[in-house]
Motif scaffolding. Structure first.
Motif, mmCIF file in Angstrom:
data_model
loop_
_atom_site.group_PDB
_atom_site.id
_atom_site.type_symbol
_atom_site.label_atom_id
_atom_site.label_comp_id
_atom_site.label_asym_id
_atom_site.label_seq_id
_atom_site.Cartn_x
_atom_site.Cartn_y
_atom_site.Cartn_z
ATOM 1 N N ALA A 1 0.923 -1.232 0.053
ATOM 2 C CA ALA A 1 -0.102 0.007 0.001
ATOM 3 C C ALA A 1 0.825 1.089 -0.053
ATOM 4 C CB ALA A 1 -1.040 0.003 1.435
ATOM 5 N N SER A 2 2.086 1.026 -0.090
ATOM 6 C CA SER A 2 2.975 2.349 -0.044
ATOM 7 C C SER A 2 3.889 2.145 -1.008
ATOM 8 C CB SER A 2 3.818 2.391 1.394
ATOM 9 O OG SER A 2 2.718 2.366 2.400
ATOM 10 N N PRO A 3 3.764 2.651 -2.308
ATOM 11 C CA PRO A 3 4.911 2.193 -3.409
ATOM 12 C C PRO A 3 6.027 3.161 -3.229
ATOM 13 C CG PRO A 3 2.964 3.760 -3.951
ATOM 14 C CD PRO A 3 2.631 3.251 -2.764
ATOM 15 N N TRP A 4 6.099 4.205 -2.511
ATOM 16 C CA TRP A 4 7.375 4.812 -2.092
ATOM 17 C C TRP A 4 8.283 4.164 -1.365
ATOM 18 C CZ3 TRP A 4 2.484 6.124 -0.135
ATOM 19 C CH2 TRP A 4 2.403 5.880 1.053
ATOM 20 N N LEU A 5 7.959 2.999 -0.730
ATOM 21 C CA LEU A 5 8.959 2.163 -0.112
ATOM 22 C C LEU A 5 9.552 0.996 -1.206
ATOM 23 C CD1 LEU A 5 6.812 1.335 3.085
ATOM 24 C CD2 LEU A 5 8.656 2.979 2.850
ATOM 25 N N LEU A 6 9.046 1.259 -2.373
ATOM 26 C CA LEU A 6 9.617 0.349 -3.231
ATOM 27 C C LEU A 6 9.668 -1.310 -3.022
ATOM 28 C CD1 LEU A 6 12.629 2.755 -4.411
ATOM 29 C CD2 LEU A 6 10.395 2.239 -5.553
ATOM 30 N N GLY A 7 8.822 -1.702 -2.407
ATOM 31 C CA GLY A 7 8.399 -3.016 -2.250
ATOM 32 C C GLY A 7 8.618 -3.797 -3.870
ATOM 33 N N GLY A 8 9.464 -4.909 -3.915
ATOM 34 C CA GLY A 8 9.439 -5.687 -5.084
ATOM 35 C C GLY A 8 10.512 -5.166 -5.784
ATOM 36 N N ALA A 9 11.399 -4.165 -5.736
ATOM 37 C CA ALA A 9 12.346 -3.453 -6.382
ATOM 38 C C ALA A 9 13.634 -3.688 -5.848
ATOM 39 C CB ALA A 9 12.323 -1.949 -6.605
ATOM 40 N N LYS A 10 14.661 -4.253 -6.843
ATOM 41 C CA LYS A 10 15.888 -4.581 -6.309
ATOM 42 C C LYS A 10 17.011 -3.474 -6.397
ATOM 43 C CE LYS A 10 19.413 -8.328 -6.971
ATOM 44 N NZ LYS A 10 19.127 -9.112 -5.707
ATOM 45 N N THR A 11 16.859 -2.608 -5.322
ATOM 46 C CA THR A 11 17.483 -1.423 -5.344
ATOM 47 C C THR A 11 19.092 -1.410 -4.832
ATOM 48 O OG1 THR A 11 16.968 -0.542 -3.038
ATOM 49 C CG2 THR A 11 15.353 -0.164 -4.911
ATOM 50 N N LEU A 12 19.570 -0.420 -5.143
ATOM 51 C CA LEU A 12 21.118 -0.395 -4.488
ATOM 52 C C LEU A 12 21.036 -0.087 -3.054
ATOM 53 C CD1 LEU A 12 23.074 1.915 -7.183
ATOM 54 C CD2 LEU A 12 23.040 -0.821 -6.888
ATOM 55 N N SER A 13 20.190 0.119 -2.310
ATOM 56 C CA SER A 13 19.722 0.362 -1.147
ATOM 57 C C SER A 13 19.796 -0.702 -0.055
ATOM 58 C CB SER A 13 18.807 1.211 -0.637
ATOM 59 O OG SER A 13 18.734 2.569 -1.582
ATOM 60 N N TYR A 14 21.005 -1.480 -0.004
ATOM 61 C CA TYR A 14 21.414 -2.461 0.475
ATOM 62 C C TYR A 14 21.939 -2.528 2.000
ATOM 63 C CZ TYR A 14 19.621 -6.399 -2.307
ATOM 64 O OH TYR A 14 18.710 -7.309 -3.052
ATOM 65 N N ALA A 15 22.056 -1.303 2.746
ATOM 66 C CA ALA A 15 22.676 -1.079 3.785
ATOM 67 C C ALA A 15 22.209 -1.586 4.884
ATOM 68 C CB ALA A 15 22.689 0.310 4.275
#
Length: 281
Positions: free
Chosen positions: A145-159
């Protein structure tokens, strides 16, 4: 020893560069803000047999991030430039990075890095992993319900993912399974969770915001064709403890059996060879 290789996409096409040559400016938003996505592709037998699935997922990640994508042919070109004369006897891990570049309408940055699969990854593939469960600190339905959290995207933000692995190591384990605030199973920092129970293979639902696993999708398709039913199932840590077998699946490591879960030893009911055979088919 086979050394690492780097290729970048430019106006002139794919270009292989010396691994020590700078290829990303310090102003790149992928470096400064983690504003980008990536894929890790296994190179085996001197080729990338599963590249198509990763191309699809990279496009999806870019779309979720509203990130310009240079096209599948560009991605194939940078990967192909690195794999062209890669020795067939060496398994490689090819990571493709796509960032927003300098932003403000400038072209995205696309580059690829190819290196031998680390010895520790090969050990885990062969011997299995000890796993701890850690909370991700989110309700299971919040990312859908919160697309700005980028659920399902493999982002570079892996910290956070890397911090979770460090916590696992502090606890004497190799890897992690994340859980939601309610205790639902999610995923590993770099893997998809699959378990066998009741004569079926199970994996958590993508509606929880987990990354769709390319290896999990291949396994489930092959299992169904082989008469082994599959299901997308909301699960808990208790379900993993009660399961016949538990695996962490990823493109580079493959199907890795969980041999210890939160300190409790567990087996795989002899099912791991069948899972690997299905993935190899």
């Amino acid at each position: 020893m086979t050394s690492a290789r780097v290729a970048v996409w430019t106006d002139g096409g794919a270009r292989v560069v010396d691994p020590t040559e700078p290829v990303v400016t310090a102003l790149d938003l992928g470096l400064g803000r983690g504003d980008g996505c990536f894929e890790s592709v296994l190179v085996t037998g001197g080729s990338t047999p599963q590249l198509a699935g990763h191309l699809t997922r990279l496009r999806r990640s870019a779309a979720l991030m509203e990130l310009a994508h240079p096209g599948d042919d560009a991605v194939r070109a940078v990967v192909g430039a690195l794999v062209a004369d890669w020795p067939g006897e060496v398994d490689g891990a090819c990571r493709v990075f796509l960032t927003r570049g300098l932003g403000d309408g400038t072209p995205p940055t696309l580059l690829a890095l190819l290196a031998p699969v680390p010895a520790e990854t090969l050990r885990q593939r062969a011997q299995g992993v000890a796993v701890v469960t850690l909370t991700l600190g989110l309700a299971a339905d919040v990312r859908a319900a919160s697309p700005w959290l980028l659920g399902g995207a493999k982002t570079l933000s892996y910290a956070v993912n890397m911090a979770a692995l460090r916590e696992a190591h502090r606890r004497g384990a190799d890897d992690v399974v994340f859980t939601s605030l309610e205790g639902q199973l999610l995923e590993g920092p770099t893997s998809t969770v699959v378990w066998a129970a009741g004569g079926r293979l199970h994996t958590p639902p993508p509606e929880t915001g987990i990354l769709a696993g390319t290896t999990q999708a291949r396994l489930f398709a092959a299992a169904e064709a082989d008469g082994w039913p599959t299901a997308v199932t909301p699960g808990t840590v208790a379900d993993l403890h009660a399961a016949d077998a538990v695996w962490l699946l990823s493109g580079i490591r493959g199907a890795t059996a969980v041999v210890r879960l939160d300190g409790a030893q567990r087996g795989d009911a002899g099912l791991t060879p069948r899972v690997r055979e299905l993935l190899a088919g």
